[in-house]
Motif scaffolding. Structure first.
Motif, short mmCIF file in Angstrom:
data_model
loop_
_atom_site.label_atom_id
_atom_site.label_comp_id
_atom_site.label_asym_id
_atom_site.label_seq_id
_atom_site.Cartn_x
_atom_site.Cartn_y
_atom_site.Cartn_z
N GLU A 183 1.00 -1.12 -0.23
CA GLU A 183 0.11 -0.08 -0.14
C GLU A 183 0.96 1.19 0.16
O GLU A 183 1.83 1.36 0.71
N THR A 184 0.58 2.42 -0.77
CA THR A 184 0.95 3.66 -0.55
C THR A 184 -0.01 4.38 0.20
O THR A 184 -1.17 4.35 -0.33
N VAL A 185 0.42 4.93 1.20
CA VAL A 185 -0.55 5.76 2.14
C VAL A 185 0.04 7.06 2.45
O VAL A 185 1.22 7.21 2.71
N ALA A 186 -0.86 8.22 2.25
CA ALA A 186 -0.53 9.48 2.42
C ALA A 186 -1.54 10.20 3.72
O ALA A 186 -2.89 9.79 3.73
N ALA A 187 -0.79 11.15 4.34
CA ALA A 187 -1.77 11.91 5.43
C ALA A 187 -0.89 13.19 5.59
O ALA A 187 0.40 12.98 5.47
N ARG B 22 -9.29 -0.56 4.23
CA ARG B 22 -7.90 -1.03 4.71
C ARG B 22 -7.41 0.03 5.59
O ARG B 22 -6.32 -0.29 6.19
N ARG C 53 -7.62 10.70 8.51
CA ARG C 53 -6.63 11.46 7.73
C ARG C 53 -5.71 10.72 6.85
O ARG C 53 -5.20 11.38 5.92
N GLU C 54 -5.80 9.51 6.98
CA GLU C 54 -4.77 8.71 6.14
C GLU C 54 -5.75 8.09 4.99
O GLU C 54 -6.97 8.02 5.10
N ALA C 55 -5.04 8.44 3.57
CA ALA C 55 -5.75 8.04 2.43
C ALA C 55 -4.93 7.00 1.80
O ALA C 55 -3.66 7.26 1.73
N ILE C 56 -5.24 6.14 1.19
CA ILE C 56 -4.62 5.02 0.50
C ILE C 56 -4.57 5.44 -0.95
O ILE C 56 -5.63 5.75 -1.62
N VAL C 57 -3.21 5.80 -1.36
CA VAL C 57 -2.77 6.32 -2.57
C VAL C 57 -2.98 5.27 -3.71
O VAL C 57 -3.47 5.19 -4.83
N ALA C 58 -2.26 4.08 -3.58
CA ALA C 58 -2.08 2.99 -4.30
C ALA C 58 -2.00 1.53 -3.65
O ALA C 58 -1.59 1.67 -2.41
N ILE C 59 -2.64 0.70 -4.32
CA ILE C 59 -2.56 -0.86 -3.80
C ILE C 59 -1.90 -1.66 -5.08
O ILE C 59 -2.51 -1.72 -5.94
N GLU C 60 -0.82 -2.17 -4.62
CA GLU C 60 -0.25 -2.96 -5.57
C GLU C 60 -0.18 -4.48 -4.87
O GLU C 60 0.43 -4.76 -3.95
#
Lengths: 262, 317
Positions: free
Chosen positions: A168-172, B67, B178-185
């Motif tokens: 996962e790539t997660v941003a905050a 997630r 606050r957290e956002a999942i930008v990509a799921i590989e």
């Protein structure tokens, strides 16, 4: 970039680890900074160096001996060390510990805003990995845990999280609590100059009163879980060790067949 | 009997074996209900949850936003308001979900549990710590309990009378996080049984010199999964998902075979609670021999092919 790193004083992995009265035995003789916290210190130092400015704090909670953990962090190059110590903290569960650390983080944050708190992925004594989440929730900051990669720009942090089913790539947005894994970086070794300098660097000591936390809010009395029994596991008995002289593979297979495992 | 909620784990839409283990454990603590977060389950999966005793399957419809641990905890909280105990599989993500849920409900939490029972109305758990050299029993003193249980520590057994497994949809609005999942590989699913759930694990370390042919072959013969030491994953010989150890996967199979692994404490912490331990190493002083029920000082290239041949011969005979 202003970063606080939490570090924990734990029994050395190579020592005879044990329990005393329901708690992990921690003594100065065979204790050290939790190895996985080296990755947290490294991540903080790298971010500061990349930004070209900033300050890194190391914070630990524990008895007198625990100061060794922040001393180690000073040797690695952090700027300031804080040791929260109070007899009433003993026996705290993860939620009590998170409350104490959160109060200390807020105290630093109130002096001048922090961007990040960085922690290791787990402490190698309890290995529960719960503290980073509890701390983020307690502070009501962003939670970016189990980071194998970390970048910070434009007021936000982005991590890569290696989970069994997906990366996962997660941003905050900042401020955030980030826990880093042992894949995140390769910790540096302290050099002679830093070791010498660390000796004379002051360590700030705070008590619960300094943090405005009533003693009954933490410690064994407030803990939601209690260790009722701890005992060493008996060693494996009737162990066999053979040196291969041509038929050890067959012996190995026969051992498995005998035990119904092959 | 009080309600015991079990968080369902799925893989490609199918309920995992550790979920059935958790349901089996939950039956000893109260009346089990299953909580399913995600796209609605197939009828076959509902039925399987019933076989292991689930009276209800509470479904919280959610997508990838669940997630995020804070969102998953909110969904689980909405579905478990009446539950005295919440049981889940001990994974890195679930430990985070458990922590968030506990902060919301005041529950006490034990993660990495190897079992749980009711004692005088309180949940008590068993764990092994310090690289499985100590046993610890913990009482959850709070009124509500959350237990995250390790795979392979409870044997999954179907209920004597199957549960009704009635589907109940729980309407929960997931909070904005606050957290956002930008990509799921996605990581390709491992062939065969996943490492943490495998009854047999055959691991290779530095002694393989990067060649896993014999390790894989022995794992195939024994119906097991392939593991590795940190050395081997650091060398890039095999992917990180295979790493057995304190910071990788913790395994408790009935049989663990360590091939060319010295047995540093980091590795032992991830496998020492295994049933039978077998080690093959060229170095007679390798620490792995201290915990091996059967140790062979020898070359993998000689020992493994002979063992594989002997097992084939035994089965043919």
């Amino acid at each position: 970039m202003r970063i606080l790193v939490t570090v924990k004083f734990v029994p050395d992995l190579q020592s005879q680890r044990s329990f005393t009265e329901g708690a992990v035995t921690r003594t100065g003789d065979d204790g050290t900074m939790n190895e996985l916290d080296e990755n947290a210190v490294e991540a903080a130092l790298q971010l500061k160096e990349a930004a070209g400015e900033g300050e890194v704090y190391a914070l630990t909670v524990g008895g007198d001996d625990a100061v060794a953990a922040v001393r180690k962090a000073l040797q690695l190059g952090v700027d300031h060390a804080i040791h929260v110590s109070d007899a009433a903290i003993a026996g705290s569960d993860v939620f009590g510990t998170a409350k104490v650390i959160a109060a200390a983080v807020r105290k630093v944050h109130d002096e001048a805003p922090l961007d990040l708190v960085v922690t290791g992925m787990a402490a190698l004594d309890g290995l529960t990995s719960m503290l980073p989440t509890a701390l983020a929730a307690e502070l009501d900051w962003s939670q970016l845990t189990l980071a194998s990669g970390l970048t910070v720009e434009d007021g936000a942090a982005t991590i890569v999280r290696h989970l069994p089913d997906a990366h996962e790539t997660v941003a905050a947005p900042l401020p955030a609590v980030v826990s880093v894994t042992d894949e995140a970086n390769k910790p540096r070794y302290p050099n002679f100059k830093l070791i010498m300098a660390a000796r004379s660097k002051p360590v700030t000591t705070w008590t619960l009163a300094d943090l405005g936390i009533p003693a009954e809010a933490v410690g064994a009395g407030a803990a939601r879980t209690v260790v009722v029994d701890a005992s060493p596991r008996p060693p494996r008995e009737n162990r066999v060790k053979v040196t291969d002289t041509g038929d050890a593979g067959t012996q190995l297979a026969d051992f498995l067949i005998e035990r119904g495992l092959a | 009997m009080s309600t015991v909620a079990v968080l369902v784990e799925t893989r490609s839409g199918e309920v995992t074996q550790p979920t059935f283990e958790a349901l089996t454990l939950a039956r000893t603590l109260g009346t089990p209900v299953a909580v399913w977060i995600g796209a609605a389950p197939e009828p076959a999966e509902l039925a399987r949850l019933g076989v292991y005793g689930a009276e209800e399957v509470r479904v919280v419809p959610a997508g990838d936003d669940a997630r995020v641990p804070a969102a998953a905890a909110a969904a689980l909280g909405a579905a478990t308001q009446d539950a005295a105990v919440v049981v889940m599989v001990s994974t890195f993500v679930n430990k985070e979900v458990a922590t968030r849920l506990a902060l919301a409900t005041g529950a006490g939490v034990v993660v990495d549990a190897a079992g749980a029972e009711l004692v005088d109305g309180h949940v008590e758990t068993l764990q092994t710590v310090f690289a499985a050299t100590w046993n610890v029993r913990t009482r959850i003193a709070a009124e509500r309990a959350i237990v995250a249980v390790r795979p392979n520590t409870t044997q999954a057994i179907a209920g004597e009378t199957p549960g009704a497994a009635t589907l109940v949809e729980v309407g929960a609005e997931l909070p904005e996080t606050r957290e956002a999942i930008v990509a799921i590989e996605p990581v390709p699913a491992p062939e065969g049984v996943p490492l943490a759930e495998a009854p047999v694990v055959v691991s290779g370390g530095r002694g393989t010199n990067g060649d896993y042919t014999l390790v894989r072959e022995l794992a195939d013969v024994l119906g097991g999964a392939v593991g590795a030491s940190r050395d081997a994953t650091d060398e890039g010989w095999i992917s990180h998902e295979h790493m057995v150890g304190q910071t990788g996967t913790t395994v408790t199979p009935a049989l663990y075979v360590a091939c060319g692994i010295s047995g540093a404490v980091h590795h032992r912490g991830g496998m020492q609670a295994s049933g039978t331990v077998v080690a093959v190493n060229i170095d007679p002083d390798a620490p792995i021999f201290e915990i091996a029920d059967f140790g062979v000082v020898g070359d993998l290239g000689d020992v493994l092919p002979q063992a594989i041949a002997r097992i084939h011969e035994h089965r043919a005979g």
